[in-house]
Design an enzyme around this catalytic site. Structure first.
Site, PDB file in Angstrom:
ATOM      1  N   GLU A 159       0.948  -1.362  -0.020  1.00 60.74           N
ATOM      2  CA  GLU A 159       0.014   0.045   0.155  1.00 60.74           C
ATOM      3  C   GLU A 159       0.920   1.240  -0.027  1.00 60.74           C
ATOM      4  O   GLU A 159       1.791   1.414   0.754  1.00 60.74           O
ATOM      5  CB  GLU A 159      -0.767  -0.071   1.248  1.00 60.74           C
ATOM      6  N   GLY A 218       3.022   2.577  10.831  1.00 61.86           N
ATOM      7  CA  GLY A 218       2.397   1.802  11.894  1.00 61.86           C
ATOM      8  C   GLY A 218       2.617   0.300  11.534  1.00 61.86           C
ATOM      9  O   GLY A 218       3.160  -0.614  12.173  1.00 61.86           O
ATOM     10  N   MET A 234       0.596  -2.819   8.749  1.00 57.65           N
ATOM     11  CA  MET A 234      -0.299  -2.753   7.368  1.00 57.65           C
ATOM     12  C   MET A 234      -1.075  -4.110   7.440  1.00 57.65           C
ATOM     13  O   MET A 234      -0.907  -5.250   7.762  1.00 57.65           O
ATOM     14  CB  MET A 234       0.857  -3.142   6.317  1.00 57.65           C
ATOM     15  N   ASN A 254      -2.261  -6.383   5.205  1.00 57.00           N
ATOM     16  CA  ASN A 254      -2.375  -7.315   4.174  1.00 57.00           C
ATOM     17  C   ASN A 254      -3.303  -8.735   4.579  1.00 57.00           C
ATOM     18  O   ASN A 254      -3.254  -9.253   5.655  1.00 57.00           O
ATOM     19  CB  ASN A 254      -0.991  -7.780   4.060  1.00 57.00           C
ATOM     20  N   HIS A 312      -6.730  -2.610  14.829  1.00 55.44           N
ATOM     21  CA  HIS A 312      -6.920  -1.622  13.737  1.00 55.44           C
ATOM     22  C   HIS A 312      -6.714  -2.650  12.407  1.00 55.44           C
ATOM     23  O   HIS A 312      -7.439  -2.730  11.583  1.00 55.44           O
ATOM     24  CB  HIS A 312      -6.206  -0.519  13.909  1.00 55.44           C
ATOM     25  N   GLU A 313      -5.459  -3.324  12.480  1.00 61.29           N
ATOM     26  CA  GLU A 313      -5.406  -3.763  11.307  1.00 61.29           C
ATOM     27  C   GLU A 313      -6.275  -5.379  11.127  1.00 61.29           C
ATOM     28  O   GLU A 313      -6.691  -5.522   9.998  1.00 61.29           O
ATOM     29  CB  GLU A 313      -3.731  -4.472  11.409  1.00 61.29           C
ATOM     30  N   HIS A 346      -9.622  -4.411   9.725  1.00 63.26           N
ATOM     31  CA  HIS A 346      -9.452  -4.007   8.498  1.00 63.26           C
ATOM     32  C   HIS A 346     -10.025  -5.449   7.711  1.00 63.26           C
ATOM     33  O   HIS A 346     -10.203  -5.169   6.267  1.00 63.26           O
ATOM     34  CB  HIS A 346      -7.970  -3.683   7.772  1.00 63.26           C
ATOM     35  N   GLU A 360     -10.015   3.626   6.139  1.00 62.44           N
ATOM     36  CA  GLU A 360      -9.302   3.983   7.178  1.00 62.44           C
ATOM     37  C   GLU A 360     -10.199   4.961   8.316  1.00 62.44           C
ATOM     38  O   GLU A 360     -10.031   4.456   9.630  1.00 62.44           O
ATOM     39  CB  GLU A 360      -8.240   4.877   6.793  1.00 62.44           C
TER      40      GLU A 360
HETATM   41  N1  PHE Z   1      -3.158   0.873   5.634  1.00 59.64           N
HETATM   42  C1  PHE Z   1      -2.326   1.011   6.882  1.00 59.64           C
HETATM   43  C2  PHE Z   1      -3.447   1.020   8.026  1.00 59.64           C
HETATM   44  O1  PHE Z   1      -3.799   2.080   8.373  1.00 59.64           O
HETATM   45  C3  PHE Z   1      -1.231   2.203   6.844  1.00 59.64           C
HETATM   46  C4  PHE Z   1      -0.147   2.207   5.879  1.00 59.64           C
HETATM   47  C5  PHE Z   1      -0.392   2.841   4.636  1.00 59.64           C
HETATM   48  C6  PHE Z   1       0.703   1.213   5.992  1.00 59.64           C
HETATM   49  C7  PHE Z   1       0.393   2.801   3.862  1.00 59.64           C
HETATM   50  C8  PHE Z   1       1.666   1.350   5.078  1.00 59.64           C
HETATM   51  C9  PHE Z   1       1.556   2.059   3.807  1.00 59.64           C
HETATM   52  O2  PHE Z   1      -3.630   0.288   8.735  1.00 59.64           O
HETATM   53 ZN    ZN Z   2      -5.715   1.295   8.545  1.00 59.30          ZN
END
Ligand code: PHE
Ligand code: ZN
Length: 878
Positions: free
Chosen positions: A127, A267, A269, A271, A303-304, A307, A326
């Site tokens: 990302e 912070g 990611m 995935n 948070h992750e 997602h 987000e």
């Molecule tokens: N999507 C991640 C998050 O908010 C943040 C992120 C963005 C990490 C871009 C890496 C690069 O949980």
């Molecule tokens: Zn996020």
């Protein structure tokens, strides 16, 4: 570079791709300098796209090794390859495959985007647009593909091989190499792709979902650190259970893996099935992590994980919709933390962050809507506005339509858009449908930047026993938006009687809305409350029900009534903050100590006697004075940071001296000999005790230093040790230097702890700090290549040392500008983020403003800037 810098991407230009990639089969052969990626992409024309046009795949610093179309090597005239692009001039009309071989050097990847090495491990970050640094692809979130990934590596170098989805096969590949195959059945955009390879330890467990499926959950860390990942693993299981309980969302794969790496731009990611984390948000032990670190780990793990539904199962159609995943996911993690800990304290902490980060951003040249309409570099839009204000918009939505309709709207959204790439319009429509309300005007929160100011004036008619409240709102202009329309502002409110009774609200006052909520949706409104037996004190914006500034003409006595009696904890805290803010502002104006404020000290004394025992975490929030940045924002223009610092210090010293006896007493009462447990209750007691120490040391520096030194040396946990060091760091002299030296000696092998040490020193509000900083940059633990080190040393100085970054001679700006330029060649994303420290330069007094502008111009005028830094410097100057 990857984009012609200067190219603006606009929301209104969105159109679907001409091709789709249904399946991607990757074979990745890991090698330190020459990693080969064989990607077999199954493509077809997109029915929503244009027919029979060339196929243009994105790349970034790629080298094409070979290319086949439908398994036949492509003729040279059939395509055109550059590091940025692969064009297939005339793709087959029927579904077809492309087999693309690329080679990349993970060791040389200092941008930490794409596939790179962190320590001895391989990892990825895709990302927003990192996947194109691995292979050519339609690198945008509305192209959803099913990925199968084979990873191959030296068994010695990388015994652990992880990918998205479920593991399907593993085995020997000959020549000391081995492989693993991962399959992710959920179609996803390539920004959610990840692999990891390395020598890693893990802690693992099993989670049984609400429908009874067993999930293997694991956290992978550098060898020898597994013990420090147990808290993260526990937080993960609690997150999984919470999302089932509160949102009805179940996990969907057989495994869920988290990997901690030490080199990471952000912070963490999300995935799919393989979250990759900055190790700062995974590793924790009593000796090395503070209570705040534990709370952050819990929140970011949640948070992750969250997602998985808000971001992964339903993703974004385009990057303009970033807040769709987000803002919503921040809202969800805030609610999780509120449920796991204290709701009131969590709200206060979140609002502090919102004001410090988002309000600051929103009032300067980098202001933008929650859903921007244009960008040059998407990496620069992972902002407090998209995240934190985005979460506030969701919170307001819930306040407006009520909990039940909100939950129905969420269910509808999950139902309707699962497996798709959605938009804000589609999201909002679910809540309109679920609640039967027209949310058209409300949705303007996504479009209009700037922080509205709500002004309130009250008038009590003793004869008629009515109370009239006149409300107005105005939103200041922001870049590109000179004219502002009124917003829909939910104002949760109550009336408090002089002796603390909550006065019942006459129903007419808030008719048509949720109980206790008035919705201001025009430029002004007058509210009339009837049967009000006495002159009330209005308690407005309870729970901070909207992200606005509230101006209200309350007398100090009235504020103290709210502080003492308001049933809303947020407004209790807020009224104490307002009293303190006013005292500091008076001191800024006078330039001398204001007349000692007996009432404030008396109110605090009374408060502590009543609440310190029962709600220490809340009491700690009350004792923490507004920050220098809070005061600067309150002043708003021509700010002199030194004057702000002096004034705040005067008030703090005075308050510390007035309350010294009580603070000392409370401090010793709260001393505990129980072993450290990182739970909310223990954290609350430690927070209050350390707040007492801090305020006491301001009032009684000599005794405070002694007390702090003792705590520093005797502490059995990082929270207390570091809090004591923080107090000492503000007391110039030998004790401070001794403590700093002892600390770095004790933790010399722990980079994350040394980050705290860097950051503390960078925040010392003294002119010598800049020199100290230059020295620390030569410390063996420091490295410009590691984002955490850069952020702790240079970032803390730029973002959190108001007086020294904003030195009148401009040396602070010059230093940060130099660092931005030095970093830019290596890691543009981190460089651009550092440069946002200048976002409030326009509110400074003229001399500093001129110095800041000079530094910004120097950055902007440097040839060869990355699009990231060019974008921030350009917008900052506009
Ligand atoms: N999507 C991640 C998050 O908010 C943040 C992120 C963005 C990490 C871009 C890496 C690069 O949980
Ligand atoms: Zn996020």
């Amino acid at each position: 570079m990857r984009d012609e810098s200067g190219a603006v991407i606009r929301l209104e230009d969105y159109r679907p791709t001409d091709y789709l990639i249904d399946r991607a089969e990757l074979d990745i052969r890991l090698d330190r300098h020459a990693t080969r990626i064989l990607a077999k992409l199954h493509l077809r024309a997109n029915p929503a796209g244009r027919p029979a046009v060339p196929l243009v795949l994105d790349g970034d610093e790629l080298r094409l090794v070979s290319l086949a179309i439908d398994d036949v090597p492509a003729a040279p005239e059939a395509f055109e390859a550059s590091p940025e692009r692969l064009v297939i001039h005339a793709p087959p009309a029927q579904p077809f495959t492309l087999t693309i071989e690329t080679e990349i050097d993970p060791t040389a990847n200092t941008k930490l985007m794409g596939l790179y090495r962190s320590g001895s491990a391989y990892c990825t970050q895709c990302e927003a647009e990192g996947f194109r640094r691995i292979t050519y692809f339609l690198d945008r979130p509305d192209v959803l593909s099913v990925f199968t990934t084979r990873i191959e590596a030296d068994r010695d170098e990388a015994p652990v091989l992880l990918g998205n989805g479920n593991p399907v096969a593993a085995g020997d590949a000959g020549g000391g190499r081995h492989f693993a195959i991962w399959h992710d059945p959920f179609p996803k955009p390539c920004y959610l792709f990840a692999i990891v390879g390395g020598r890693l330890d893990k802690v693992a467990d099993r989670f049984t979902t609400m429908s009874g499926r067993a999930v293997e959950v694991a956290v992978y860390v550098e060898p020898g650190k597994a013990e420090d990942a147990t808290y993260a693993l526990d937080a993960l299981k609690r997150s999984m259970a919470w999302d089932e309980r509160v949102f009805g969302r179940e996990y969907d794969l057989d495994v869920f893996n988290v990997v901690a790496v030490s080199d990471f731009n952000m912070g963490a990611m999300e995935n799919k099935g393989l979250n990759i984390f900055n190790d700062k948000y995974v590793l924790a032990s009593a000796e090395t992590a503070t209570d705040a670190d534990y709370a952050n780990i819990e929140a970011i793990i949640a948070h992750e994980y969250f997602h998985n539904w808000t971001g992964n199962r339903i993703t974004c159609r385009d990057w303009f919709q970033l807040c769709l995943k987000e803002g919503l996911t921040v809202f969800r993690d805030q609610e999780f933390s509120a449920d796991e800990r204290s709701r009131a304290v969590k709200r206060i902490a979140d609002v502090r962050v919102l004001r410090a980060q988002q309000f600051a951003e929103d009032s300067g040249p980098l202001a933008h809507p929650v859903r921007p309409r244009q960008y040059r570099e998407i990496n620069n839009f992972y902002t407090a506005t998209v995240y934190e204000k985005g979460a506030e918009v969701i919170r307001m939505l819930r306040t407006l339509i009520g909990d039940d309709a909100f939950r129905r709207g969420m269910d509808l959204y999950f139902d309707r858009y699962d497996g798709t790439a959605a938009t804000i319009e589609e999201f909002v429509a679910c809540f309109a449908e679920a609640s039967g309300r027209d949310l058209g005007h409300f949705a303007q929160w996504y479009e209009q930047a700037g922080t509205p100011t709500v002004n309130a004036r009250g008038h009590y008619d003793a004869e008629a026993k009515t109370y009239r409240l006149a409300l107005t709102q105005v939103t200041p202009p922001t870049p590109g938006q000179p004219e502002k329309a009124p917003q829909v502002i939910p104002i949760r409110l109550g009336l408090v009687g002089g002796s603390g009774t909550e006065i019942a609200l006459s129903p007419a006052a808030t008719a048509g809305h949720m109980p206790g909520v008035f919705v201001l949706d025009g430029p002004s409104a007058t509210l009339t409350f009837t049967n009000v037996p006495e002159k009330p004190v209005p308690s407005l914006l309870r729970g901070f029900s909207a992200p606005v500034r509230l101006e209200i003409d309350l007398e100090e006595d009235e504020l103290l009534v709210l502080f003492r009696y308001d049933s809303d904890a947020f407004n209790q805290w807020q009224s104490a903050q307002t009293v303190a803010t006013r005292a500091i502002l008076r001191a800024v104006g006078a330039g001398t100590p204001p007349a000692p404020d007996r009432r404030m000290a008396d109110a605090l004394r009374h408060f502590l006697s009543m609440r310190a025992g029962s709600d220490p975490a809340f009491a700690a929030q009350v004792l923490a004075l507004p920050t220098e940045a809070d005061i600067a924002r309150e002043i708003g223009h021509d700010v002199d940071p030194d004057a702000v610092h002096r004034a705040r210090q005067l008030v703090k010293v005075e308050l510390g001296a007035a309350l010294a006896a009580e603070l000392a007493e409370l401090y010793s009462q709260l001393s505990s000999r129980e072993p450290y447990v990182p739970d909310a209750a223990g954290a609350g007691r430690r927070a209050l005790r350390n707040a007492c120490l801090d305020l006491f040391a301001a009032g009684r520096p000599a005794e405070g230093e002694e007390l702090a030194m003792r705590q520093f040396r005797d502490a059995d946990n990082m929270t207390d040790r570091f809090a004591a060091l923080g107090v000492l760091s503000h007391l110039p002299g030998a004790a401070r230097e001794t403590a700093l030296a002892e600390f770095s000696e004790r933790f010399r092998n722990n980079a994350l702890v040394l980050d705290k040490w860097f950051s503390l020193q960078a925040m010392i509000p003294e002119p010598e700090t800049l020199e100290r900083l230059r020295g620390l940059m030569r410390h063996p633990a420091f490295s410009m290549g590691n984002p955490n080190r850069v952020r702790s040393l240079i970032g803390s100085f730029a973002m959190a040392n108001l007086t020294q970054f904003n030195r009148a001679d401009g040396a602070g700006y010059d230093f940060v500008a130099d660092m931005v330029l030095a970093l830019d060649a290596r890691n543009p994303q981190v460089a651009a983020r550092l440069l946002t420290a200048f976002r409030t330069w326009k509110m400074l007094e003229p001399r500093r403003r001129a110095e800041a502008e000079k530094a910004l111009r120097r950055v902007a005028g440097t040839p060869g800037l990355s699009p990231d830094v060019a974008d921030i410097s350009g917008r900052s100057l506009s």
